[in-house]
Design a protein around this motif. Sequence first.
Motif, mmCIF file in Angstrom:
data_model
loop_
_atom_site.group_PDB
_atom_site.id
_atom_site.type_symbol
_atom_site.label_atom_id
_atom_site.label_comp_id
_atom_site.label_asym_id
_atom_site.label_seq_id
_atom_site.Cartn_x
_atom_site.Cartn_y
_atom_site.Cartn_z
ATOM 1 N N LYS A 181 0.835 -1.204 0.000
ATOM 2 C CA LYS A 181 0.000 0.000 0.000
ATOM 3 C C LYS A 181 0.869 1.254 0.000
ATOM 4 C CE LYS A 181 -3.861 1.978 2.636
ATOM 5 N NZ LYS A 181 -4.734 1.786 3.817
ATOM 6 N N SER A 182 1.921 1.248 0.825
ATOM 7 C CA SER A 182 2.844 2.380 0.864
ATOM 8 C C SER A 182 3.586 2.520 -0.463
ATOM 9 C CB SER A 182 3.846 2.200 2.009
ATOM 10 O OG SER A 182 4.801 3.232 2.003
ATOM 11 N N HIS A 183 3.991 1.381 -1.037
ATOM 12 C CA HIS A 183 4.713 1.417 -2.316
ATOM 13 C C HIS A 183 3.852 2.025 -3.411
ATOM 14 C CE1 HIS A 183 5.856 -0.427 -6.231
ATOM 15 N NE2 HIS A 183 7.051 -0.042 -5.837
ATOM 16 N N GLU A 184 2.587 1.625 -3.492
ATOM 17 C CA GLU A 184 1.689 2.158 -4.516
ATOM 18 C C GLU A 184 1.446 3.643 -4.307
ATOM 19 O OE1 GLU A 184 0.163 0.838 -7.392
ATOM 20 O OE2 GLU A 184 1.890 -0.444 -6.966
ATOM 21 N N GLN A 185 1.318 4.044 -3.059
ATOM 22 C CA GLN A 185 1.108 5.457 -2.756
ATOM 23 C C GLN A 185 2.309 6.285 -3.219
ATOM 24 O OE1 GLN A 185 0.094 6.261 1.332
ATOM 25 N NE2 GLN A 185 0.554 8.436 1.150
ATOM 26 N N GLY A 186 3.504 5.794 -2.934
ATOM 27 C CA GLY A 186 4.703 6.504 -3.351
ATOM 28 C C GLY A 186 4.856 6.553 -4.856
ATOM 29 N N ARG A 187 4.513 5.448 -5.510
ATOM 30 C CA ARG A 187 4.624 5.393 -6.973
ATOM 31 C C ARG A 187 3.659 6.362 -7.651
ATOM 32 N NH1 ARG A 187 2.336 2.686 -11.121
ATOM 33 N NH2 ARG A 187 0.805 1.708 -9.744
ATOM 34 N N LYS A 188 2.477 6.514 -7.079
ATOM 35 C CA LYS A 188 1.454 7.356 -7.698
ATOM 36 C C LYS A 188 1.574 8.833 -7.336
ATOM 37 C CE LYS A 188 -2.010 3.657 -8.004
ATOM 38 N NZ LYS A 188 -3.322 3.170 -7.500
ATOM 39 N N ASP A 222 16.986 10.250 -3.289
ATOM 40 C CA ASP A 222 15.739 10.001 -4.027
ATOM 41 C C ASP A 222 15.484 8.513 -4.267
ATOM 42 O OD1 ASP A 222 17.856 9.631 -5.722
ATOM 43 O OD2 ASP A 222 16.983 10.696 -7.430
ATOM 44 N N LEU A 223 15.979 7.669 -3.399
ATOM 45 C CA LEU A 223 15.801 6.226 -3.561
ATOM 46 C C LEU A 223 14.329 5.848 -3.419
ATOM 47 C CD1 LEU A 223 17.591 3.614 -3.846
ATOM 48 C CD2 LEU A 223 17.295 3.352 -1.378
ATOM 49 N N PRO A 224 13.745 5.105 -4.385
ATOM 50 C CA PRO A 224 12.340 4.692 -4.265
ATOM 51 C C PRO A 224 12.192 3.435 -3.420
ATOM 52 C CG PRO A 224 13.213 3.953 -6.361
ATOM 53 C CD PRO A 224 14.317 4.740 -5.694
ATOM 54 N N GLN A 225 11.017 3.234 -2.865
ATOM 55 C CA GLN A 225 10.733 2.018 -2.110
ATOM 56 C C GLN A 225 10.711 0.821 -3.045
ATOM 57 O OE1 GLN A 225 7.008 2.025 -0.003
ATOM 58 N NE2 GLN A 225 7.183 -0.102 0.660
ATOM 59 N N PRO A 226 11.375 -0.284 -2.689
ATOM 60 C CA PRO A 226 11.321 -1.478 -3.542
ATOM 61 C C PRO A 226 9.931 -2.106 -3.487
ATOM 62 C CG PRO A 226 12.420 -1.985 -1.481
ATOM 63 C CD PRO A 226 12.189 -0.497 -1.480
ATOM 64 N N PRO A 227 9.456 -2.673 -4.594
ATOM 65 C CA PRO A 227 8.148 -3.337 -4.572
ATOM 66 C C PRO A 227 8.208 -4.620 -3.753
ATOM 67 C CG PRO A 227 9.222 -3.674 -6.687
ATOM 68 C CD PRO A 227 10.065 -2.693 -5.935
#
Length: 306
Positions: free
Chosen positions: A256-263, A284-289
């Motif tokens: 849920k957190s990953h999708e929120q960050g991606r969107k 700026d490292l993104p959360q891994p899926p």
Amino acid sequence: MNLPARHQLRSLVTAVAVTLTLALAGIAGCEGQQDPGPPSVREKLRESHIDGQPVLRIGVSAEDPENGAFVDFEREIAKYIAKNLGYEGADIEYHPLNTEERITALQSGQVDLVISSFSMTEEREKDVLFAGPYFVTTQEVLVPRKLKDRVRTIEDLRDPQLKVCSSGGSTTEDELKERGIQPRLVMNVSDCVRGMRAGKYDVVSSDKAILAGFLSLYPEEFEIVDMPFGTTEKLGVGVPIGDPALRDLVAYFLGKSHEQGRKTGNSPWLTAYQTTLGRWLEADLPQPPPHDVPDLVDFDDKAPTR
């Protein structure tokens, strides 16, 4: 109309009625067999062993509070997961664990979850369940600034005059030995760092995220040297092997957190990272899926009540 004709008509009407009744019953049966859809978060909670528990027990690094930014990051991830499970503040107990104690603590029921630089490996998956990863890192080394020119390659680490330190029972220990490097083993990486500050060790090898935590405490003393170990460490949340429902819940909240960050470019994970490790690693490292995120129905964004 003669009797045979009446009999034939009655038989025909009866057959039609029976056929219609069977058809309606079939339709009703199909409606009853329709896919009920995915389970809800609340249903999964009822299946898990923490249902009804007044306190959530989380195993954390025994490095705390000696590893600065990394411990702060994992604590924030722990708080996020706990809140979604319905626990906040005094409802959360943190249990410091050494590297070798993590699996035993889950198996014995000492803790409900482990969030402590727990690398997801096939060998460990025989004993625990993993949700994640919540972080992906690499193995590197931390050295005193005075040695930064002497220690640049894996071949340098093989120098018998160089005292390399690592925590016992870790994936780092295995990687070093596979490369022909015999490390001095201690309980925790913090023991290595204290020893290096005292002149007992020359190099500390561990996950880059853990080393960044110590770099945040001693930025003028140490430097992280990127080594081509080639091993990627996926850090996950450890869950008792007999509780797949709890694993699914943790995976769902990470997803849920990953999708929120991606969107949206903002999420609980990104906030946790940017205010802790992001100051010492890539900002700026993104959360891994996360892997194997289940399809669950989340009624609202509030923490489920126990």
